[in-house]
Write a protein that holds these residues in place. Structure first.
Motif, mmCIF file in Angstrom:
data_model
loop_
_atom_site.group_PDB
_atom_site.id
_atom_site.type_symbol
_atom_site.label_atom_id
_atom_site.label_comp_id
_atom_site.label_asym_id
_atom_site.label_seq_id
_atom_site.Cartn_x
_atom_site.Cartn_y
_atom_site.Cartn_z
ATOM 1 N N GLY A 151 105.568 57.003 25.242
ATOM 2 C CA GLY A 151 104.294 57.096 25.962
ATOM 3 C C GLY A 151 104.443 56.571 27.379
ATOM 4 N N LEU A 152 105.127 55.448 27.536
ATOM 5 C CA LEU A 152 105.306 54.859 28.866
ATOM 6 C C LEU A 152 106.213 55.727 29.733
ATOM 7 C CD1 LEU A 152 105.714 51.114 27.789
ATOM 8 C CD2 LEU A 152 103.736 52.144 28.926
ATOM 9 N N LEU A 153 107.266 56.266 29.103
ATOM 10 C CA LEU A 153 108.165 57.152 29.856
ATOM 11 C C LEU A 153 107.421 58.406 30.302
ATOM 12 C CD1 LEU A 153 111.369 56.752 27.649
ATOM 13 C CD2 LEU A 153 111.130 55.986 30.024
ATOM 14 N N GLY A 154 106.506 58.860 29.439
ATOM 15 C CA GLY A 154 105.688 60.031 29.790
ATOM 16 C C GLY A 154 104.809 59.759 30.997
ATOM 17 N N ASN B 15 97.176 55.133 12.344
ATOM 18 C CA ASN B 15 98.394 54.494 12.864
ATOM 19 C C ASN B 15 98.799 55.126 14.202
ATOM 20 O OD1 ASN B 15 100.400 52.467 12.277
ATOM 21 N ND2 ASN B 15 101.870 54.154 12.081
ATOM 22 N N ASP B 16 98.689 56.441 14.275
ATOM 23 C CA ASP B 16 99.018 57.127 15.547
ATOM 24 C C ASP B 16 98.050 56.680 16.640
ATOM 25 O OD1 ASP B 16 101.120 58.477 14.418
ATOM 26 O OD2 ASP B 16 99.939 60.248 13.900
ATOM 27 N N TYR B 17 96.789 56.537 16.258
ATOM 28 C CA TYR B 17 95.769 56.102 17.222
ATOM 29 C C TYR B 17 96.107 54.713 17.753
ATOM 30 C CZ TYR B 17 91.272 54.078 18.648
ATOM 31 O OH TYR B 17 90.277 53.422 19.324
ATOM 32 N N GLN B 18 96.538 53.810 16.865
ATOM 33 C CA GLN B 18 96.835 52.438 17.278
ATOM 34 C C GLN B 18 97.982 52.411 18.304
ATOM 35 O OE1 GLN B 18 94.899 50.120 16.569
ATOM 36 N NE2 GLN B 18 95.899 48.127 16.455
ATOM 37 N N LYS B 19 98.975 53.242 18.095
ATOM 38 C CA LYS B 19 100.105 53.286 19.032
ATOM 39 C C LYS B 19 99.667 53.853 20.375
ATOM 40 C CE LYS B 19 102.625 55.364 15.764
ATOM 41 N NZ LYS B 19 103.713 56.010 15.022
ATOM 42 N N SER B 20 98.894 54.938 20.353
ATOM 43 C CA SER B 20 98.500 55.538 21.639
ATOM 44 C C SER B 20 97.460 54.672 22.345
ATOM 45 C CB SER B 20 98.018 56.979 21.459
ATOM 46 O OG SER B 20 96.934 57.006 20.588
ATOM 47 N N ARG B 21 96.640 53.977 21.569
ATOM 48 C CA ARG B 21 95.661 53.045 22.148
ATOM 49 C C ARG B 21 96.383 51.939 22.911
ATOM 50 N NH1 ARG B 21 92.241 48.865 20.723
ATOM 51 N NH2 ARG B 21 93.403 48.143 18.910
ATOM 52 N N PHE B 22 97.486 51.470 22.352
ATOM 53 C CA PHE B 22 98.262 50.410 23.005
ATOM 54 C C PHE B 22 98.800 50.923 24.352
ATOM 55 C CE2 PHE B 22 102.059 47.871 23.823
ATOM 56 C CZ PHE B 22 101.628 46.588 23.530
ATOM 57 N N VAL B 23 99.360 52.126 24.341
ATOM 58 C CA VAL B 23 99.895 52.685 25.597
ATOM 59 C C VAL B 23 98.773 52.840 26.619
ATOM 60 C CG1 VAL B 23 100.997 54.713 26.656
ATOM 61 C CG2 VAL B 23 101.795 53.876 24.430
ATOM 62 N N ARG B 24 97.625 53.333 26.156
ATOM 63 C CA ARG B 24 96.497 53.514 27.093
ATOM 64 C C ARG B 24 96.086 52.175 27.690
ATOM 65 N NH1 ARG B 24 94.533 57.319 23.523
ATOM 66 N NH2 ARG B 24 93.013 55.900 22.616
ATOM 67 N N ARG B 25 96.108 51.120 26.853
ATOM 68 C CA ARG B 25 95.731 49.788 27.335
ATOM 69 C C ARG B 25 96.702 49.317 28.420
ATOM 70 N NH1 ARG B 25 91.365 46.534 27.155
ATOM 71 N NH2 ARG B 25 91.111 46.944 24.951
ATOM 72 N N ASP C 237 116.784 48.051 11.903
ATOM 73 C CA ASP C 237 116.355 49.427 11.614
ATOM 74 C C ASP C 237 115.275 49.870 12.614
ATOM 75 O OD1 ASP C 237 115.645 51.814 10.413
ATOM 76 O OD2 ASP C 237 115.538 50.979 8.388
ATOM 77 N N THR C 238 115.427 51.041 13.164
ATOM 78 C CA THR C 238 114.427 51.534 14.129
ATOM 79 C C THR C 238 113.701 52.783 13.623
ATOM 80 O OG1 THR C 238 115.994 52.978 15.279
ATOM 81 C CG2 THR C 238 115.832 50.698 16.066
ATOM 82 N N ARG C 239 113.927 53.145 12.375
ATOM 83 C CA ARG C 239 113.314 54.392 11.906
ATOM 84 C C ARG C 239 111.784 54.307 11.961
ATOM 85 N NH1 ARG C 239 116.311 55.254 6.339
ATOM 86 N NH2 ARG C 239 116.245 52.979 6.430
ATOM 87 N N GLU C 240 111.186 55.283 12.618
ATOM 88 C CA GLU C 240 109.713 55.359 12.800
ATOM 89 C C GLU C 240 109.163 54.090 13.452
ATOM 90 O OE1 GLU C 240 108.206 58.155 12.256
ATOM 91 O OE2 GLU C 240 109.793 59.129 11.073
ATOM 92 N N SER C 241 109.990 53.368 14.198
ATOM 93 C CA SER C 241 109.496 52.143 14.829
ATOM 94 C C SER C 241 108.395 52.489 15.824
ATOM 95 C CB SER C 241 110.639 51.431 15.558
ATOM 96 O OG SER C 241 110.124 50.299 16.223
ATOM 97 N N PRO C 242 107.276 51.723 15.800
ATOM 98 C CA PRO C 242 106.228 52.017 16.788
ATOM 99 C C PRO C 242 106.744 51.878 18.219
ATOM 100 C CG PRO C 242 105.693 50.038 15.494
ATOM 101 C CD PRO C 242 106.902 50.657 14.870
ATOM 102 N N ALA C 243 107.816 51.072 18.408
ATOM 103 C CA ALA C 243 108.377 50.911 19.756
ATOM 104 C C ALA C 243 108.830 52.254 20.331
ATOM 105 C CB ALA C 243 109.551 49.929 19.713
ATOM 106 N N ILE C 244 109.292 53.141 19.463
ATOM 107 C CA ILE C 244 109.764 54.445 19.961
ATOM 108 C C ILE C 244 108.590 55.208 20.578
ATOM 109 C CG2 ILE C 244 110.783 56.671 19.307
ATOM 110 C CD1 ILE C 244 112.293 55.185 17.071
ATOM 111 N N ASP C 245 107.474 55.264 19.866
ATOM 112 C CA ASP C 245 106.318 56.006 20.386
ATOM 113 C C ASP C 245 105.737 55.341 21.628
ATOM 114 O OD1 ASP C 245 106.412 58.076 18.606
ATOM 115 O OD2 ASP C 245 105.154 57.075 17.123
#
Ligand code: UGA
Length: 442
Positions: free
Chosen positions: A336-339, A287-297, A324-332
């Motif tokens: 990532g984009l802000l980073g 799941n973490d990979y999927q979120k960071s993969r999206f940012v990389r894309r 509800d935003t708890r653990e929302s992938p949007a946060i990560d």
């Protein structure tokens, strides 16, 4: 509890909480959570057989059955930090129940807890009570947010675990009789305590694993030219697999999947089962990979830099139908984009600006992120002047947007990164967008 009050007019249901503002909200016109259909149920029974009060101890003392639904978050420090469940609220609730009770009670674990929690609760109740008899039951909840009222009115199953003693069986029967007023008896499953506790964790871990499985396939689809929607449809036609819960996306969120899967990991580790622990850990890693993969894309598509560029984020809730935003992938993804020093402009129909800012504020320098996070009133405002649009929640309104208008207001080339596969990519490409959809050919 509201649905229980609706279905059992002869039972008095009293919801107690230590937070007075929260109780006031439950007694007012604006309930403290958004859940479709809930306000109607609450209004139908409130003041009749459904009450909300901060007078916790008196009502616990009077009750025959006490449902304990306190938070059981992941521990952030100490032994098992990051995986184990923090049972501090549960323990203090159990101590309070023991302290105020002068009549026997059935104490029901509603909160999701690690397997064998009931054993600890039984000890706390036994050693701190006034000699009255307590029976601890496990009755985990399987409702999903956004469909909670329907899930409760018509559950797939109700699970009740109890001790295999005369008193234990009696307690199970008491709770069974409550549910049997509206749930067909063949859907009420009774088990031993540990099976009920573990089934809740296992059910969420299985569901999370399904999402991670389809997301793992989505990465391979992108690399090979297969389409994940077509693959999921073909795979899901096998009734042994089933077609539901196979939507690839930007990763699962919500307060339960990650927490419960990690709790299972911890239970395996503590039981000396490192291989089983590693298996479940991989569900969260995927799941973490999927979120960071999206940012990389996003970054690689936009010529390897988003620094100083405006990126619109449509959807911030962890799924549609909830604020509800708890653990929302949007946060990560936003982090990532802000980073990468992007400016993000967020729009979500159900999430407040305050919540979005709170979720995105870095602990170290809150003001710094705020200057690069804007919250828009609608999707058009969010996308105006943006280089890219990221869709991170599958709200229906994002399917029906006037994308031609959005394209007109954006920098060119205008990118759409659809993290939930809601848009018609072909149509958008004809308008001139560069479109990326999860698990689909580019
Ligand atoms: C989940 C379970 O579905 C409930 O059965 C359980 O009772 C609940 O947790 C809980 O333990 O309280 P919930 O967290 O409300 O319910 O939401 P889900 O509908 O399960 O979705 C979780 C996440 O998975 C969301 O971010 C959703 O977008 C994602 N998801 C779901 C996918 O990415 N693909 C899918 O096919 C399904």
């Amino acid at each position: 509890m509201a649905v229980m009050a609706l279905k059992c007019p002869d039972i008095e249901v009293v919801v107690v909480d230590v937070s007075r503002p929260r109780i006031d909200a439950w007694n007012g016109d604006h309930l403290p959570i958004f859940e479709p259909g809930l306000a109607e149920v609450v209004k139908a029974r409130r003041g009749k057989n459904l009450f909300f009060t901060a007078d916790v101890e008196r009502h616990v003392a009077d009750a025959d059955i006490v449902f304990v639904s306190v938070n059981t978050p992941t521990k952030t420090r100490g032994l098992g930090a990051g995986k184990a469940v923090d049972l501090a609220y549960w323990e203090s609730a159990a101590r309070m129940v023991a302290d105020v009770s002068h009549s026997g009670k059935v104490v029901v674990e509603k909160s999701t807890v690690p397997v064998r929690t009931a054993e600890a609760i039984e000890k706390i109740l036994a050693h701190n009570g006034h000699g009255v008899e307590f029976q601890v039951l496990s009755n985990p909840e399987f409702l999903a947010e956004g469909t909670a009222v329907g899930d409760l009115l018509c559950p797939d199953r109700v699970l009740i675990g109890g001790r295999d003693s005369a008193a234990g069986r009696n307690a199970v029967q008491t709770l069974r009789d409550v549910y049997a007023r509206w749930v067909p008896v063949d859907r009420i499953i009774t088990t031993n305590l540990w099976s009920a506790e573990l089934s809740k964790l296992a059910a969420n871990a299985f569901l999370a694993q399904r999402v991670s499985s389809v997301n793992a396939i989505s990465a391979l689809c992108e690399a090979t030219g297969a389409d994940v929607t077509e693959v999921a449809r073909a795979v899901g036609k096998d009734p042994r697999i089933g077609g539901r819960f196979l939507d690839a996306g930007v990763g699962f969120g919500g307060s339960c999947f990650q927490k419960d899967t990690l709790s299972l990991v911890y239970a395996c580790e503590c039981s000396g089962l490192p291989e089983a622990a590693g298996y479940w850990r991989q569900v969260v890693a995927m799941n973490d990979y999927q979120k960071s993969r999206f940012v990389r894309r996003v970054v690689s598509s936009m010529f390897n830099t988003v620094a100083g560029k405006k990126v619109a984020v449509l959807g911030f809730a962890f799924k549609k139908g909830t604020g509800d935003t708890r653990e929302s992938p949007a946060i990560d993804v936003c982090r990532g984009l802000l980073g990468e020093r992007a400016h993000v402009s967020v729009y979500d129909p159900m999430v407040s600006e305050e919540q979005i800012q709170r979720d995105l504020a870095p602990a170290a320098a809150p003001a710094k992120a705020r200057s690069r996070v804007a919250v828009a009133r609608d999707a058009y405002e969010a996308a105006r002047g943006a280089h890219g649009v990221c869709i991170l929640t599958e709200w229906d309104e994002f399917r029906a947007l006037d994308y031609r208008r959005i394209h007109g207001g954006m920098e060119k080339p205008a990118f759409v990164f659809d993290g939930r596969n809601v848009v018609d990519a072909g149509e958008l490409r004809e308008m001139g967008f560069v479109v990326y959809c999860v698990g689909k050919p580019l």
